[in-house]
Design a protein around this motif. Structure first.
Motif, PDB file in Angstrom:
ATOM      1  N   GLN A 105       0.809  -1.220   0.000  1.00  0.00           N
ATOM      2  CA  GLN A 105       0.000   0.000   0.000  1.00  0.00           C
ATOM      3  C   GLN A 105       0.843   1.271   0.000  1.00  0.00           C
ATOM      4  O   GLN A 105       0.313   2.381  -0.118  1.00  0.00           O
ATOM      5  N   HIS A 106       2.142   1.137   0.097  1.00  0.00           N
ATOM      6  CA  HIS A 106       3.043   2.301   0.091  1.00  0.00           C
ATOM      7  C   HIS A 106       2.889   3.046  -1.236  1.00  0.00           C
ATOM      8  O   HIS A 106       2.741   2.438  -2.296  1.00  0.00           O
ATOM      9  N   SER A 107       2.925   4.373  -1.180  1.00  0.00           N
ATOM     10  CA  SER A 107       2.699   5.178  -2.389  1.00  0.00           C
ATOM     11  C   SER A 107       3.710   4.870  -3.483  1.00  0.00           C
ATOM     12  O   SER A 107       3.372   4.850  -4.674  1.00  0.00           O
ATOM     13  N   SER A 108       4.966   4.615  -3.116  1.00  0.00           N
ATOM     14  CA  SER A 108       5.977   4.320  -4.129  1.00  0.00           C
ATOM     15  C   SER A 108       5.736   2.962  -4.781  1.00  0.00           C
ATOM     16  O   SER A 108       6.013   2.772  -5.966  1.00  0.00           O
ATOM     17  N   VAL A 109       5.204   2.011  -4.023  1.00  0.00           N
ATOM     18  CA  VAL A 109       4.887   0.704  -4.588  1.00  0.00           C
ATOM     19  C   VAL A 109       3.800   0.852  -5.642  1.00  0.00           C
ATOM     20  O   VAL A 109       3.881   0.287  -6.734  1.00  0.00           O
ATOM     21  N   ARG A 110       2.783   1.621  -5.327  1.00  0.00           N
ATOM     22  CA  ARG A 110       1.710   1.878  -6.305  1.00  0.00           C
ATOM     23  C   ARG A 110       2.271   2.590  -7.531  1.00  0.00           C
ATOM     24  O   ARG A 110       1.847   2.321  -8.664  1.00  0.00           O
ATOM     25  N   ARG A 111       3.207   3.473  -7.328  1.00  0.00           N
ATOM     26  CA  ARG A 111       3.814   4.215  -8.446  1.00  0.00           C
ATOM     27  C   ARG A 111       4.522   3.275  -9.415  1.00  0.00           C
ATOM     28  O   ARG A 111       4.423   3.427 -10.628  1.00  0.00           O
ATOM     29  N   PHE A 112       5.219   2.284  -8.887  1.00  0.00           N
ATOM     30  CA  PHE A 112       5.889   1.299  -9.748  1.00  0.00           C
ATOM     31  C   PHE A 112       4.857   0.523 -10.554  1.00  0.00           C
ATOM     32  O   PHE A 112       5.038   0.290 -11.753  1.00  0.00           O
ATOM     33  N   ALA A 140      19.823  10.583 -12.405  1.00  0.00           N
ATOM     34  CA  ALA A 140      19.287  10.609 -11.050  1.00  0.00           C
ATOM     35  C   ALA A 140      18.163   9.583 -10.915  1.00  0.00           C
ATOM     36  O   ALA A 140      17.217   9.580 -11.705  1.00  0.00           O
ATOM     37  N   ILE A 141      18.272   8.720  -9.937  1.00  0.00           N
ATOM     38  CA  ILE A 141      17.243   7.726  -9.648  1.00  0.00           C
ATOM     39  C   ILE A 141      16.384   8.264  -8.513  1.00  0.00           C
ATOM     40  O   ILE A 141      16.883   8.517  -7.411  1.00  0.00           O
ATOM     41  N   GLU A 142      15.114   8.465  -8.790  1.00  0.00           N
ATOM     42  CA  GLU A 142      14.234   9.085  -7.800  1.00  0.00           C
ATOM     43  C   GLU A 142      13.942   8.143  -6.639  1.00  0.00           C
ATOM     44  O   GLU A 142      13.953   8.549  -5.479  1.00  0.00           O
ATOM     45  N   VAL A 143      13.644   6.884  -6.968  1.00  0.00           N
ATOM     46  CA  VAL A 143      13.328   5.908  -5.932  1.00  0.00           C
ATOM     47  C   VAL A 143      13.824   4.545  -6.396  1.00  0.00           C
ATOM     48  O   VAL A 143      13.756   4.212  -7.577  1.00  0.00           O
ATOM     49  N   ALA A 144      14.357   3.763  -5.464  1.00  0.00           N
ATOM     50  CA  ALA A 144      14.813   2.405  -5.758  1.00  0.00           C
ATOM     51  C   ALA A 144      14.354   1.491  -4.634  1.00  0.00           C
ATOM     52  O   ALA A 144      14.326   1.893  -3.459  1.00  0.00           O
ATOM     53  N   ALA A 145      13.988   0.278  -5.005  1.00  0.00           N
ATOM     54  CA  ALA A 145      13.559  -0.710  -4.010  1.00  0.00           C
ATOM     55  C   ALA A 145      14.428  -1.961  -4.144  1.00  0.00           C
ATOM     56  O   ALA A 145      14.644  -2.457  -5.258  1.00  0.00           O
ATOM     57  N   PHE A 146      14.927  -2.454  -3.019  1.00  0.00           N
ATOM     58  CA  PHE A 146      15.776  -3.631  -2.996  1.00  0.00           C
ATOM     59  C   PHE A 146      15.117  -4.712  -2.151  1.00  0.00           C
ATOM     60  O   PHE A 146      14.656  -4.430  -1.033  1.00  0.00           O
ATOM     61  N   GLN A 147      15.077  -5.919  -2.699  1.00  0.00           N
ATOM     62  CA  GLN A 147      14.615  -7.040  -1.898  1.00  0.00           C
ATOM     63  C   GLN A 147      15.583  -7.262  -0.748  1.00  0.00           C
ATOM     64  O   GLN A 147      16.813  -7.201  -0.932  1.00  0.00           O
ATOM     65  N   LEU A 192       8.313  -6.831  -3.766  1.00  0.00           N
ATOM     66  CA  LEU A 192       9.083  -6.584  -4.992  1.00  0.00           C
ATOM     67  C   LEU A 192       8.396  -7.220  -6.192  1.00  0.00           C
ATOM     68  O   LEU A 192       8.387  -6.647  -7.289  1.00  0.00           O
ATOM     69  N   ASP A 193       7.808  -8.403  -6.012  1.00  0.00           N
ATOM     70  CA  ASP A 193       7.068  -9.044  -7.101  1.00  0.00           C
ATOM     71  C   ASP A 193       5.952  -8.147  -7.615  1.00  0.00           C
ATOM     72  O   ASP A 193       5.663  -8.132  -8.813  1.00  0.00           O
ATOM     73  N   SER A 194       5.335  -7.396  -6.730  1.00  0.00           N
ATOM     74  CA  SER A 194       4.237  -6.515  -7.145  1.00  0.00           C
ATOM     75  C   SER A 194       4.742  -5.241  -7.810  1.00  0.00           C
ATOM     76  O   SER A 194       4.000  -4.565  -8.522  1.00  0.00           O
ATOM     77  N   MET A 195       6.017  -4.904  -7.602  1.00  0.00           N
ATOM     78  CA  MET A 195       6.593  -3.685  -8.164  1.00  0.00           C
ATOM     79  C   MET A 195       7.266  -3.932  -9.509  1.00  0.00           C
ATOM     80  O   MET A 195       7.345  -3.034 -10.347  1.00  0.00           O
ATOM     81  N   SER A 196       7.774  -5.144  -9.716  1.00  0.00           N
ATOM     82  CA  SER A 196       8.522  -5.447 -10.936  1.00  0.00           C
ATOM     83  C   SER A 196       7.589  -5.952 -12.029  1.00  0.00           C
ATOM     84  O   SER A 196       6.638  -6.690 -11.764  1.00  0.00           O
ATOM     85  N   PRO A 197       7.847  -5.581 -13.292  1.00  0.00           N
ATOM     86  CA  PRO A 197       7.009  -6.050 -14.391  1.00  0.00           C
ATOM     87  C   PRO A 197       7.366  -7.448 -14.882  1.00  0.00           C
ATOM     88  O   PRO A 197       6.690  -7.994 -15.735  1.00  0.00           O
ATOM     89  N   VAL A 198       8.463  -8.038 -14.372  1.00  0.00           N
ATOM     90  CA  VAL A 198       8.896  -9.343 -14.853  1.00  0.00           C
ATOM     91  C   VAL A 198       8.447 -10.435 -13.894  1.00  0.00           C
ATOM     92  O   VAL A 198       8.155 -10.179 -12.720  1.00  0.00           O
ATOM     93  N   SER A 232      15.000  -9.634 -10.316  1.00  0.00           N
ATOM     94  CA  SER A 232      16.388  -9.935  -9.961  1.00  0.00           C
ATOM     95  C   SER A 232      16.830  -9.260  -8.674  1.00  0.00           C
ATOM     96  O   SER A 232      18.018  -9.236  -8.374  1.00  0.00           O
ATOM     97  N   GLY A 233      15.895  -8.685  -7.926  1.00  0.00           N
ATOM     98  CA  GLY A 233      16.257  -8.170  -6.615  1.00  0.00           C
ATOM     99  C   GLY A 233      16.164  -6.674  -6.427  1.00  0.00           C
ATOM    100  O   GLY A 233      16.319  -6.181  -5.312  1.00  0.00           O
ATOM    101  N   ALA A 234      15.907  -5.923  -7.504  1.00  0.00           N
ATOM    102  CA  ALA A 234      15.847  -4.473  -7.354  1.00  0.00           C
ATOM    103  C   ALA A 234      15.082  -3.842  -8.511  1.00  0.00           C
ATOM    104  O   ALA A 234      15.097  -4.361  -9.635  1.00  0.00           O
ATOM    105  N   VAL A 235      14.431  -2.746  -8.239  1.00  0.00           N
ATOM    106  CA  VAL A 235      13.766  -1.942  -9.264  1.00  0.00           C
ATOM    107  C   VAL A 235      13.974  -0.472  -8.923  1.00  0.00           C
ATOM    108  O   VAL A 235      14.276  -0.120  -7.785  1.00  0.00           O
ATOM    109  N   GLY A 236      13.837   0.385  -9.925  1.00  0.00           N
ATOM    110  CA  GLY A 236      14.000   1.811  -9.680  1.00  0.00           C
ATOM    111  C   GLY A 236      13.218   2.636 -10.664  1.00  0.00           C
ATOM    112  O   GLY A 236      12.746   2.136 -11.693  1.00  0.00           O
TER     113      GLY A 236
END
Length: 266
Positions: free
Chosen positions: A8-15, A48-55, A86-92, A96-100
């Motif tokens: 439910q985090h706003s950045s997760v929805r953004r991804f 510049a990477i605005e937001v990154a998420a790491f498993q 991370l599964d919900s944030m990544s399109p694949v 592989s452990g990170a998205v941005g």
């Protein structure tokens, strides 16, 4: 770094929204970077990477931990998430452990054609994102100076094409234009246009690629339409044996681009 991030985090929805978003034809847009490699390539390229998420588990790898720390120090919002998040944030299917998320600006057509000896790739109606990514990567590897996407060519900054380019789309100047406009602009800039078409042109190695050049490529199936081949300065083909009529567009581009590279290095 922020922990305990839920779906439910706003950045997760953004991804999730960005992964589903249609292609954006604007000059400045958000891009979804999937994978540690792309995040590292973007950071190394000064994007510049605005937001990154790491498993969480991926951070046990020293190189991933160092990257996360570098991004945080550079001002990126860095999230530590569970595998499910991370599964919900990544399109694949298998992240592989990170998205941005970063911003990538297209250059203008005029800027793409600048330089003392431009070698530009113009892709018209290349609709497969994997082929587009491979084209961009091959173009950068062979020393091309810019990439122009025309017609129904897949979004060069879509996540599939970005993955296919392995980071090249983050560095090579890229723009989007109507094909006729791109050809007219090349003529005004005194850049020869060499269209690649199966069997109907002269052998590609007979062309002089030491001149300022734009290599024009068509779609995977139909190739270039007649209205484009008729306006090109030169029509070339790749000689082929037997019943083979054409090659994958990225393979064909690689052969021609490396011939151009060979000529320019001698």
């Amino acid at each position: 770094m922020a922990g305990a991030v839920t779906r439910q985090h706003s950045s997760v929805r953004r991804f999730r929204e960005l992964a589903r978003a249609p292609a954006d034809n604007g000059r400045d847009r958000e891009v979804l970077l999937d994978g540690v490699h792309l995040l590292a390539e973007a950071h190394a390229s000064g994007i510049a990477i605005e937001v990154a998420a790491f498993q969480h588990d991926a951070l046990s790898r020293p190189e991933v931990r160092v990257l996360a720390e570098k991004l945080a120090a550079a001002g990126s919002e860095v999230l530590i998430v569970s595998r499910n998040v991370l599964d919900s944030m990544s399109p694949v299917k298998t992240p592989s452990g990170a998205v941005g998320i970063a911003r990538r600006a297209r250059v203008t057509l005029a800027a793409a054609l600048e330089g003392r000896a431009p070698l530009v790739v113009i892709a018209n109606d290349v609709q497969d994102p994997g082929n587009v990514g491979a084209l961009v990567r091959t173009a950068e590897a062979a020393g091309a100076t810019a990439f122009v996407a025309c017609g129904a060519t897949a979004d060069t900054f879509g996540w599939k094409a970005l993955r296919g380019s392995m980071g090249s789309a983050l560095r090579l100047p890229i723009t989007k234009a109507e094909a006729g406009h791109a050809l007219d602009a090349c003529r005004e800039a005194r850049i020869q246009t060499i269209a690649l078409a199966p069997r109907v042109g002269e052998p590609f190695f007979s062309a002089d690629f030491r001149l300022p050049t734009a290599i024009v490529l068509g779609s995977e199936g139909a190739g270039l339409p007649q209205q484009i081949t008729e306006r090109a300065d030169r029509l070339v083909s790749i000689p082929m044996h037997g019943p083979v009529e054409s090659l994958n567009v990225a393979v064909a581009a690689g052969l021609v681009l490396y011939e151009a590279s060979r000529q320019r290095s001698t």
